[in-house]
Structures are given as C-alpha cells and as structure tokens.
Write a protein that holds these residues in place. Structure first.
Motif, PDB file in Angstrom:
ATOM      1  N   ILE A   1       2.088  16.784  -1.801  1.00  0.00           N
ATOM      2  CA  ILE A   1       2.578  15.646  -1.240  1.00  0.00           C
ATOM      3  C   ILE A   1       3.970  14.999  -1.526  1.00  0.00           C
ATOM      4  N   THR A   2       4.381  14.043  -0.688  1.00  0.00           N
ATOM      5  CA  THR A   2       5.716  13.227  -0.717  1.00  0.00           C
ATOM      6  C   THR A   2       5.185  12.434  -2.203  1.00  0.00           C
ATOM      7  N   TRP A   3       6.564  12.336  -3.191  1.00  0.00           N
ATOM      8  CA  TRP A   3       6.434  11.826  -4.254  1.00  0.00           C
ATOM      9  C   TRP A   3       6.098  10.128  -4.059  1.00  0.00           C
ATOM     10  N   GLU A   4       5.044   9.818  -4.704  1.00  0.00           N
ATOM     11  CA  GLU A   4       4.623   8.429  -4.665  1.00  0.00           C
ATOM     12  C   GLU A   4       4.620   7.665  -5.776  1.00  0.00           C
TER      13      GLU A   4
ATOM     14  N   PHE B   1       1.073   6.683  -7.792  1.00  0.00           N
ATOM     15  CA  PHE B   1       0.267   5.878  -7.491  1.00  0.00           C
ATOM     16  C   PHE B   1      -0.900   6.630  -6.582  1.00  0.00           C
ATOM     17  N   GLY B   2      -1.045   7.645  -6.182  1.00  0.00           N
ATOM     18  CA  GLY B   2      -1.856   8.569  -5.277  1.00  0.00           C
ATOM     19  C   GLY B   2      -1.475   8.139  -3.821  1.00  0.00           C
ATOM     20  N   ASP B   3      -1.914   8.410  -2.824  1.00  0.00           N
ATOM     21  CA  ASP B   3      -1.430   8.337  -1.328  1.00  0.00           C
ATOM     22  C   ASP B   3      -1.693   6.905  -1.042  1.00  0.00           C
TER      23      ASP B   3
ATOM     24  N   PRO C   1       0.732   5.699   5.551  1.00  0.00           N
ATOM     25  CA  PRO C   1       2.056   5.826   6.053  1.00  0.00           C
ATOM     26  C   PRO C   1       2.557   4.467   6.024  1.00  0.00           C
ATOM     27  N   ARG C   2       2.111   3.195   5.814  1.00  0.00           N
ATOM     28  CA  ARG C   2       2.556   1.996   5.788  1.00  0.00           C
ATOM     29  C   ARG C   2       3.598   1.727   4.674  1.00  0.00           C
ATOM     30  N   THR C   3       3.595   2.540   3.681  1.00  0.00           N
ATOM     31  CA  THR C   3       4.710   2.413   2.701  1.00  0.00           C
ATOM     32  C   THR C   3       5.872   2.931   3.100  1.00  0.00           C
ATOM     33  N   GLN C   4       6.021   3.861   4.233  1.00  0.00           N
ATOM     34  CA  GLN C   4       7.327   4.069   4.631  1.00  0.00           C
ATOM     35  C   GLN C   4       8.199   3.230   5.042  1.00  0.00           C
ATOM     36  N   TYR C   5       9.660   3.446   4.998  1.00  0.00           N
ATOM     37  CA  TYR C   5      10.517   2.618   5.555  1.00  0.00           C
ATOM     38  C   TYR C   5      10.487   2.025   6.916  1.00  0.00           C
ATOM     39  N   THR C   6      10.767   1.049   7.146  1.00  0.00           N
ATOM     40  CA  THR C   6      10.404   0.507   8.509  1.00  0.00           C
ATOM     41  C   THR C   6      11.982   0.258   9.131  1.00  0.00           C
TER      42      THR C   6
END
Lengths: 306, 661
Positions: free
Chosen positions: B550-553, B556-558, B561-566
């Motif tokens: 997974i991408t590093w978060e 926190f766990g998954d 997609p709303r945590t992506q940059y907007t």
C-alpha cells in the motif's frame, strides 16, 4: 586530447556528483560537531540501494516506474551538454547546449518526477509536487533572465559559446549570484528546504520522493546529485566568467579552478545548512525575490551596455 | 491580380470539399435522423480533401457567378498563408470527425445529432472560406456563417441552463466583435475605395483608426485579454469535439486575419505592433493564472487557450515591432514562431479537449476533484492526455517546444539586436515572462494530469470508467503522434513557412537556417540512456523483484482516496503567490466540539475574484442594460402614431439620400 576529454567527462558523470554530496554532508556534520559519515558514503548508499529490493504502491503505474529512469537520463544528457566544470562539452558547435533547450529538458525531468509523485496517490506526493511546482514558477524566470543577460554579451544562446566568449564582469557577477539563489531553491537546499527533514510541514523534495525505494530511489538520488553539479557548477562558471582571463586559461587550469569552485560552492551550501534555519514556507518567495532582483539587475546592465 | 489561377486538380479538390460539406449540411436539414454516418463521412472526407488541396499549389480563384456581393466579386486567394491555415483546419476537423460518433453516444438523447453534423459541416466550410476570402465582403459573410454555425454547436446541448447561458454570452461576444470588425472594414474601404484585401494600402496615422477597430474585432474572436471573457464560458459548454474545433481552429481564424491584414498587410500603423505584443503577454499570463484555479477540466483548457493565443500574439506583435526596427530576420523568426505555434496549439489543444471529452463521456464528470486514477481504466486516453500536456508545457522534443523555442529566439534576438537599451531590456524581460508562463503551465498540467488520471479514484463514476471507443482513441492517437512528429520535423515546417514573405519583405536570410537544435539526436540519446537504465534495472531486479504494497499512510491504515491531495490544495501555493491579481483566499472551516484536537468536520474552499469581470464588464453591462432599457422603452412606446412618424422620417431620409447621390 579527445581521450583526456572523455576521461574528464567520465569523472564528471561518475565521481564528482556523489563526491560533492559526500563533501557537503561531511562538512555539515563537522560544523555540527559530529564525526559524520565517510566522504564516500553516498557511493556506498547508492550501491546498497541498487542491491536492495523495492516496494511499489498498488496505486502506482508505469509513470512511477519510468519517471526515475527518464529523470536520470535527462540529468545525464544535461550534464554532458552543460559546461559546468570548465571542461569543454562534447560535440561543441552542435548547438545542443542551447540554454533554452537545457532549461526545458530539465523541465521534462521535473514534469516526470512530479507526475510520479502524484501517481502513488499519497498526500505527501501531492504536497511535494505542488510545492516543487510553485518553487519552479519563481526559479525559471530567474534562470531565464540571468542566462539571457549573459547570452546578450555573447550574441548566442549556446552555453558553449557563452562561456567561451568574454563577458561584462558586472553582468556575470550579478547573474552568477542570481544563479546561486536559483540553484539553492531548485536543489531544495537550505534555506528553502531542509534535505534531512521528515516533518511534512516543511518537506518539499523529500515529500516528492517519499514512495521511492531501492533501485527506484537510487536512480532518483543519482539524478539529484547530477543536478546539484549542473546547477552549482553553472553558477560557479558564471561567477568565474566575471574574471576576464578565465576562458583563456589552459584546459587543466580551467578544470581545476572549476572543480575547486564547485566544491567551494558545495562547502558554502554546507555552511549555509549549518548556520541558517529553514525559512517558513510562506517566506520562501521573499528569498527567491533576491534571485529575481539580481537577474533583473544583470539584465539591466547587459541591456544598457549591449 | 497578376497571380495565376490554381491548377485544375487543386481547384477540383476545393470544389469537391465544399460540395461534400454542403451535402452534409443539407442532409441534416432534410433528413433529421438516419443519415448520421453519411454526414460524418462527408465531413471527414471534406477535411481530408482540404488538406490534400492545401498541399497543392498557390493561385487565385474567381467564382464565375453572375452576381456580385455589393461591388465585390466572389474571389478567393490560395497562398502559403491561407494554405497553412487550411492544413490546420483539415487536421483538427478530421480528428473531431473521427472522435464525434463515439463521443455523441452519451448525448444522443439530448442533442439533435443530424443538426449537429450539419452545423459542424457548415463550421468547417465557413472556416475554410474565411481563410480563402480575398476581399472583405466575402470574408464577412464567411465570418458570420462561422459565428452562427459555432453558436448552434455551442448550444447543441441546450436543455441545460448553463449551456443556454453560455451560448448567449458567446453570441453577444461575437456580435460585439463583428461590429468592431465591420466598422474597421468600412473605414478601410472608405479610405482606399476597395474591398480587396490586397489593395488596402494605408500608412501613417490614417491607418491607425481602421487597424485598431479591426484588431479589437479580431481580438474578441481570438479570445485575447481583455476580450477573452466569452472563451472560458463558451468552450466548456460545447460538446468536446466542438470545443476542439473552436479552440483549435475557429479562434485561429482571427489570428489568420491578424497576420493577413495587420502583420503582412499594409495597414501599417506602428503602435499596433507593440499593442499586440503587450496584450499577448498579458493574455499569456492571465490565461494560465486563471487556468490554475479551475476545477472544471474543460474550463481549465479553455483558459489555456487564452494563454496560448497570447503566446501566438506575442510572436505576431514581435514580428511587427521587428519590422518597424528594420530587423528582417527577426521579423521572420517571430512570425514563424507565431504561425508554428498556431498549428501546434491547434494539435495539442484539440488533443486535450478530446481527452477531456473522453473522460466526460465515460464518467459524466467534469469536476476534477471527483476524478482520479483514470490512467488504469483509460490507459490510451491517459497516455494521449499526458503527451498533449507535455506538448503544451513546451517540453522537448514535442512540437510545443519547437515553436516556443522560436519565440524565445525572437525575444532574445530583440534583446541582442534592439537599437535602444530600453528595447533590449524589454526583450530580456519578456524572456523571463515567457519562462514564468511556461512554469505556470507546467504546474497547471501536473495538476490536471495528476488529479484526473493519477492516484486513486475519488468517486464511483471514476472508479467504474471504461476506456473510450476505438474511434475516440484513434482521433487522440492521431493528434498525439502529430504532436511528436512536428517537434522532430521542425526544419521542414520552417521551410514551408519561409514561403510566406516576412513582415519586412524579401532580402532576409532563409528561415530554415535559424533552426539549429539537433532534436532527433537528443531524442535518440534520451531514449537510449533511458533504455540502458531500464535494462540495467531489469538485470538488478532479477534477483530481488519489486514488492507491491500500500501507499504509505503514516501507519493509520487505509484512509481512503479522500486523503489524497486535491486540485484546490495543489493550486494553493501559486494562488497565494499571485493572490493580488485575483484576491485569492483559501477558507478553512473546522467544526466540532473540541475542534482543536478532534475536529469533526473540515470544510475548505478557495475563492477568487476575477477583477475584469466584477469591476469592468459587470458594471458596463449593467449600465448598458439600464440605458438600453430606458431608451428602448421611450422609442418603443407602443404608440402607432410614433411608429408612423418613424416610418415617415426614414422615408424622407432615404429620399433625400437618393436625391443627393
């Protein structure tokens, strides 16, 4: 002669970039009263990273995979085309070292790197890409005007011609200082960005490459080392250009002085990193404004005298 | 005119192309449905024939019609300049035709498709006629046909309120533009006594009036600052292939007329050159700065049209300035930069609009904040969009770089060869300006590509998107390959462009010698180095293959997609940097009981104020409405006596005029 030139360029591509990084790190450590890693640590690190496996995000696609390769290829080509060490470039007279071409070629590498950072869908990547893009908005005009002012004196946009022909010392001095400010920004060095930080509030370049690991990271780091040489070397060569006799010196002397200047600039970076604190992100434009102002002054002098 | 007529085969090509378009128009009017495939085929064949004809020879054509248009005959001129624009028209028309059938599928219940194809055929024919017209009256007729056809196309999806609104704004803008243009043409006719473009010889202060009116009229159509308002409203409202044609070709007809009349023509009014250069520079900056804040993909692209029109106009203005300064080579380089960029922009902007259309058709979503990750589901569209983005950011070795390099050479040429210190400084400052615009464009397209195509999907439609139809992909691939080929074929392009006499006339050294960059070699070196690195990596990874995770978060766990940059946050640093230009602000509202440590709701919105709209055009429009309201009320009082008086007065006036003549 050709053999000597090839050897020089070989050293420039393989030894000098990582050694410069090592010198900067060592000097910085000494300034902080640390023993620091060995001078050759960047070489060991690269070899280690190349041997290690890598982890790739599920989200990432071909862009993430190919961007470091393209980025390093761009850096290698640019390092061969830009006369940053005092050695004449290979294939001079072929107009390949046109400065507009070089700037846009490096922009191609940056475009790939920024897209790769967005490719993993990490908020860090987006943050780094956004900030890097914002910084380059200020850096590109500084570079273009500064190098344009130099081109005015040489009546050519070919860097090989520019650095072989005499310049107005004041223009070269102002443009060189502007290039140093631009280089510090472009290379994500203090006081714009702290290359050792891992606090997301302050990160620029480190956020950009957070997802890279193993071989992918090794290629990225190599490209960064090459770009460090290109930008610092270009600034040093420009400053040396203020010395009218420099272009006429024999090759060995030119290269020696060029390398000395390059490592001097590296030492300056290390000292700056030892003494300065990182600027608040919102104040960074004020710092680059010095660079823009210096290039505007160079342009003013060049236009008045040209 | 002493020029010979075009050869029979070439004239035949033109005639057949126009005939095909005419038939396509007729089909839509007669058979409302059922002839769509035939119409598409006719429009496409017409575009292909147009390219073939444009690659033929030069000459003039006079239609042997028994009646005249006013006192002007129906004459057309085929010279390198008009052929250049015909090639652009044909290329983009072809791509739009191939793209349309697949794209229109999702609009088939809302848009009258027969009329769509009719209007597209009419638009193609009228654009070709504008470019071919040899006199002002034929030009104006074609110009108006073009405006009407494009209005019909903008209004195609007229069930939506926003589309109707946009179509009205567009109609108003074209009316205003045509009014200025007509005024300029009438004035020039008054001064020269001719409608033929080739015999408009005017110089000195006398030329300034008509030249200025004509310039304003053309600038409105081109979407140059400060007349660009309609462009970011009308282009997003139109169906994507229409946006591609409008942005790629239609607004370029104004560039054509500028080159024909003001740069190469003889309406020699010295202040016009610096004016075009200055407005072009402002347009370029303004367009890209506003593009950066847009979250509607097509609106973002429309603002980039404002930017690129600005770049083209910088080339044209620089050419005129260099002509006045007696720098013939520089005038040629700058004109070639402008014309080359016209073609390049036509290709990559229509490519990008088609890509936006494909995304729109597959996700029904134009707000980029709700897209993401499309490159995995639409790989071809994604790759083509990235190619187009690289081209519009002027990255080597694509075509955008070739023309922007020429523009840089022109500006640096002004800096090196300018007679006065001020001119040289202006040249250098414009170089910096161009670099600034270039870096902003790069930021904007990293944002567009990154948010739309990369990362994870931000909504269900984006998650479930499918790849576009083969026709849609084909059209995009065609344009993407053209973008790549033109960058490498720059010397050939310059050879074609050197047939167009420069602003300073003959005697300049050949243009093709200016191009010194070994781009093919560079591409080869880049590809070889990247391939060698890839091979090396492949060898290294045989012992230790890459691991997928997974991408590093931050542990926190998954987080989804709303945590992506907007897009809004991506644009924020640059928006803040230039905040003074449009009063940019990012409002963050954090809610919840203990909102410092445990926020329950966070709302972020960026706002900006486009001063030109709110401070200039808004009040102007309101004033106009008020005055028109009261004045029209008084004129149209509803009293039959008053109307009879008007008629009597008009009759008397006409009789008096007739008696005097």
């Amino acid at each position: 002669m050709t053999v000597l030139l090839l050897a020089l360029h070989g050293a420039n591509l393989t030894v000098v970039p990582l050694l410069l990084v090592g010198v900067i790190r060592k000097l910085k450590a000494r300034m902080q009263n640390r023993l620091g890693a060995p001078l050759l640590q960047p070489f060991y690190d690269t070899a280690k990273l190349l041997r290690k496996g890598e982890t790739i995000s599920h989200t990432a696609g071909w862009i993430f995979l190919w961007a470091p390769r393209l980025g390093l290829a761009v850096a290698v080509i640019a390092a061969l085309l830009v006369p940053w060490s005092g050695a004449p470039i290979l294939g001079a007279g072929g107009h390949a070292s046109d400065f507009i071409l070089i700037l846009y070629l490096l922009a191609l590498g940056k475009f790939a790197a920024l897209l790769a950072a967005m490719d993993t869908g990490s908020a860090f990547g987006g943050l780094g890409a956004s900030r890097e893009a914002a910084l380059s908005v200020l850096v590109e005009p500084t570079l273009a005007i500064g190098l344009g002012a130099l081109a005015l004196g040489a009546h050519s946009t070919d860097l090989a011609v520019i650095y072989a022909s005499p310049a107005i010392p004041l223009v070269a001095l102002l443009a060189g200082l502007a290039l140093i400010v631009a280089a510090l920004t472009e290379l994500s060095r203090m006081p714009v960005d702290d290359p050792t930080t891992h606090l997301e509030l302050t990160m620029v370049h480190e956020a950009l490459i957070l997802e890279n690991s193993g071989r992918n990271l090794a290629l990225t780091e190599l490209a960064v080392a090459l770009r460090t040489c290109i930008f610092l070397g270009l600034a040093v060569q420009t400053l040396l250009h203020a010395w009218p006799r420099y272009p006429g010196l024999p090759l060995a002397a030119r290269c020696g002085i060029g390398w000395a200047g390059l490592f001097g600039a590296g030492a300056m970076v290390a000292v700056a990193e030892g003494l300065l604190v990182k600027l608040n992100w919102r104040r960074v434009p004020n710092f680059i404004a010095f660079g823009i102002a210096l290039s505007l002054l160079a342009a003013l002098v060049a236009a008045a005298r040209g | 005119m002493s020029e010979p007529g075009v050869s029979g085969a070439v004239a035949g090509c033109y005639a057949v192309a126009f005939l095909l378009w005419l038939i396509a128009v007729a089909f839509g009017v007669i058979a409302r449905r059922g002839a769509l495939r035939l119409q598409a085929l006719l429009v496409g064949a017409g575009s292909g024939l147009l390219i073939a004809a444009a690659l033929g020879g030069n000459g003039t054509v006079a239609l042997p019609l028994p009646w005249f248009l006013g006192d002007a005959p129906f004459t057309f001129v085929v010279d390198p300049l008009s052929r250049w624009f015909l090639i652009i028209t044909g290329l983009v028309g072809l791509a739009a035709t191939v793209f349309s059938p697949g794209y229109l599928l999702h609009l088939r219940r809302r848009v009258a498709l027969g009329l769509y194809w009719s209007a597209l055929a009419l638009l193609m024919a009228s654009m070709a006629l504008v470019v071919l017209a040899a006199n002002a009256l034929v030009f104006l007729v074609a110009w108006e046909l073009m405006a009407l056809a494009s209005f019909a196309l903008v209004a195609a999806d007229h069930e939506q309120h926003a589309v109707r609104q946009a179509a009205l704004v567009y109609l108003g803008a074209t009316r205003a533009g045509t009014a200025f243009l007509m005024g300029g043409f009438l004035w020039a006719h008054q001064l020269t006594g001719s409608w033929q473009f080739s015999s408009w010889w005017l110089s000195g202060p006398a030329a300034l009036g008509p030249a200025l009116l004509i310039f304003i009229g053309l600038a409105t159509k081109a979407g140059c600052w400060p007349f660009h308002l309609w462009l970011p409203i009308a282009h997003p409202a139109a169906p994507a292939p229409v946006s591609a044609v409008m942005s790629g070709v239609m607004i370029k007809t104004a560039i054509y007329a500028m080159v024909r009349l003001l740069v190469l023509g003889h309406l020699a009014a010295p202040p016009i050159g610096p004016l075009i250069l200055a407005l072009g520079a402002v347009s370029a900056f303004w367009g890209v700065l506003f593009a950066l804040l847009q979250h509607d993909l097509k609106r973002l692209l429309a603002y980039h049209s404002v930017e690129n029109i600005g770049l083209i106009m910088m080339g044209l203005g620089l050419s005129m300035v260099a002509g006045h300064l007696h720098l013939p080579l520089l005038a040629q380089i700058a004109l070639a930069a402008g014309l080359f960029h016209t073609l390049n922009h036509a290709l990559f902007k229509s490519l990008l609009f088609l890509g936006a259309g494909a995304v729109d058709a597959r996700t029904h979503e134009r707000d980029i904040e709700r897209l993401g990750g499309l490159i995995h589901r639409m790989p071809w569209t994604g790759a083509c969009f990235i190619t187009g983005s690289a081209a519009i950011c002027a990255l080597p070795p694509l075509n955008g770089f070739a023309s922007e390099w020429l523009l840089y050479q022109g500006l640096l040429g002004l800096a090196m060869g300018g007679p006065a210190g001020g001119t040289r400084l202006a040249g250098l400052l414009l170089v910096g300006w161009l670099a600034l615009v270039g870096a902003l464009a790069l930021a904007c397209f990293v944002k567009a590509v990154g948010i739309v195509f990369l990362g994870r999907p931000r909504s269900r439609p984006a998650e479930q998107a499918r790849e576009a139809t083969p026709g849609m992909i084909g059209a995009q691939l065609f344009l993407a390959l053209a973008c790549a080929a033109l960058g490498l074929a720059a010397p050939a392009v310059l050879r074609f462009l050197s047939q167009i006499p420069g602003a300073a006339g003959s005697g300049a050294p050949p243009l093709a010698q200016v191009w010194t960059l070994p781009l093919p070699m560079l591409l080869l070196a880049l590809a070889a180095t990247a391939a060698a690195l890839a091979g090396w990596i492949a060898v290294l990874s045989r012992s230790r293959p890459a691991r997928r995770y997974i991408t590093w978060e931050c542990g926190f766990g998954d987080l989804g997609p709303r945590t992506q940059y907007t897009a809004a946050s991506f644009a924020q640093p640059i928006g803040r940097m230039f905040g003074a230009v449009y009063r940019y602000s990012l409002d963050v509202r954090v809610g919840g009981r203990d909102r410092r440590h445990f926020p329950e709701s966070v709302a972020v919105a960026s706002t900006y104020e486009p001063y030109l709209e709110t401070r200039v055009y808004g009040p102007l429009l309101r004033w106009f409405q008020r005055v028109a309201g009261t004045l029209v009320m008084r004129l149209q009082a509803g009293s039959i006596h008053q109307y009879l008086l008007y008629m009597g007065l008009a009759l008397a006036l006409l009789l008096w005029l007739g008696y005097r003549a």
